[in-house]
Each structure stands twice: as structure tokens, then as C-alpha cells.
Enzyme design. Structure first.
Site, PDB file in Angstrom:
ATOM      1  N   ASP A  59       1.018  -1.159   0.366  1.00 26.01           N
ATOM      2  CA  ASP A  59      -0.181   0.029   0.303  1.00 26.01           C
ATOM      3  C   ASP A  59       0.561   1.332  -0.129  1.00 26.01           C
ATOM      4  O   ASP A  59       1.878   0.980   0.920  1.00 26.01           O
ATOM      5  CB  ASP A  59      -0.871   0.018   1.420  1.00 26.01           C
ATOM      6  N   HIS A 204       3.790  -1.565   2.868  1.00 21.81           N
ATOM      7  CA  HIS A 204       3.908  -1.225   2.331  1.00 21.81           C
ATOM      8  C   HIS A 204       4.949  -0.415   1.783  1.00 21.81           C
ATOM      9  O   HIS A 204       6.020  -1.045   2.198  1.00 21.81           O
ATOM     10  CB  HIS A 204       2.923   0.279   3.735  1.00 21.81           C
TER      11      HIS A 204
END
Length: 238
Positions: A59, A204
């Protein structure tokens, strides 16, 4: 009087969104303990993937430093992932969005500006956040995502309805190492290594220094591959 009413309404929306945020912590814990995580539907996000595969989701990119390093790492281990991209960052780094797609990864929608709590937004703002990102990604890559992940995993009935109305499938996760907090390579490695078939891993490549995530995945990916796990994407790709 109307101003005070509007302010009260926004305050209640915020509190409700925060309550949902913490409720989903418990739900994800239950999903992790289940033999098979839920595949989701129109009224529920997907926490898992079908079959014997495992999904790696990444992400908050694209990021000019960490996305290329993540792509190089994935290429070395021949692993496919799903990158949930932020529209504003795609606008700044369109070539990186194209590189993600060219490397064979799936691109998902992670909102335009990552506002939180997402469920507290008006339906109009939610729709703009999602549809604007669709447009940015399509402009950069020529492809419109089929998957959406709410910022912070902050789901609600309105978020899920808006997602479905825009033709997207909602994707959550099962295994969260909280790498965005930079808790240390050992902790990230230990948490991700617990992943098993049917689960969705959360990592991430944006929003801060992601060196710990990259270093941890250098250990985790071969470890999971050695266990016979195949990396798949939540849209059914392999």
C-alpha cells in the site's frame, strides 16, 4: 443552528468511523484464526484468497525510492503482488505506476489522498476519492483497477456500497506486521512468516522509510516459497 447541526453530524460520523476501525481489528484477528479467511462479497471485504495461494499486497505508493526497490526484490524472487496505489502519488510518479504494471503486478485503488477515517467522509467525497484514483491510474497506465482498499481498512456500509457502485471489489487483509510504524525488521519478519495459504499479507512501499519492510521481505519471501506457497493476487491472477 444548521452549522451546529452539521458539526454534530460530522462528529458522530467521525466517532462511528473510529469505532468501525477498532472493530475491524477484532474481525481481522478472527479471520487469521479461521481455517479459511472470508473471500468477501458485495457486503463484506475480502480477507483472503481462494485455493492454496497467498497474496502479498503493498500500500501507499508509488514512492520514488521504495517502489523501485520493492519491484527489484519481487523480481528476484519471481513473486507477484498487488500494489494499492494512491491517486495523488500516481499523478506525481506515473512512470512508476507503469513500471508496476509492466512487471506483471496487479494495481489496486487506495483512494486519491488517503484521508482518515475514510468511513467518516460524505458519500460524495468517498466517491470522488475512489473515482479520481481510477482516472489517475487509467491515465498513467491505460488500465482501470478492479480492486479497492479503504485507507486504514476503514470500512462501513457506505464505503462498501460506494465501492460496489463503482464496479470495484473490496479487499482487506489477514496478516498485518504494522510495518508502517517501523517496528523493526525482526518483528515484521516474524509476523509475515506466520502467513499461510488463503491469507492476504499487508505491507507498504509509501508513507515513510520502508527500508525495514524491504529487508524483512528479503527473508520472508524465500521462507514462504520454501513452504510451497504460491503468490497470487486477490483478482485471481498468479
Amino acid at each position: 443552528m444548521n452549522g451546529a447541526t452539521d458539526e454534530n453530524g460530522r462528529g458522530l460520523s467521525y466517532l462511528s468511523a473510529q469505532a468501525l476501525h477498532y472493530l475491524f481489528f477484532a474481525i481481522r484477528g478472527q479471520q487469521f484464526l479461521r481455517r479459511r479467511a472470508s473471500l468477501g462479497g458485495s457486503h463484506w471485504p475480502a480477507f483472503g484468497v481462494p485455493g492454496a495461494g497467498i497474496a502479498l499486497t503493498i500500500d501507499d505508493g508509488p514512492h520514488p525510492e521504495w517502489t523501485p526497490r520493492m519491484l527489484d526484490l519481487l523480481a528476484r524472487h519471481q513473486v507477484r503482488a498487488t500494489f494499492f496505489l494512491i491517486g495523488d502519488r500516481v499523478r506525481e510518479q506515473p512512470e512508476l505506476a507503469r513500471r508496476v504494471l509492466a512487471a506483471g503486478h496487479t494495481i489496486g485503488n487506495h483512494s486519491m489522498s488517503h484521508p482518515q477515517p475514510f468511513a467518516a467522509l460524505s458519500r460524495q467525497r468517498m466517491r470522488a476519492e475512489i473515482s479520481g484514483t481510477q482516472d489517475e491510474i487509467a491515465d498513467a497506465t491505460g488500465v482501470r483497477p478492479r480492486l479497492f482498499r479503504a485507507p486504514g481498512g476503514n470500512w462501513s456500509r457506505d464505503v462498501l456500497r460506494t465501492t460496489a457502485d463503482l464496479g470495484l471489489s473490496a479487499v482487506d487483509w489477514t496478516v498485518n506486521p504494522s510495518d508502517w510504524r517501523s517496528p523493526g525488521v525482526h518483528r515484521i519478519t516474524r509476523t509475515l512468516s506466520r502467513g499461510r495459504a488463503g491469507q492476504v499479507l499487508l505491507c507498504h512501499d509509501g508513507g515513510g522509510d520502508r527500508s525495514q519492510t524491504v529487508e524483512a521481505l528479503e527473508t520472508v519471501l524465500p521462507r514462504l516459497l520454501d513452504r510451497g506457497l504460491r503468490f497470487v493476487t486477490p483478482d485471481g491472477g498468479r
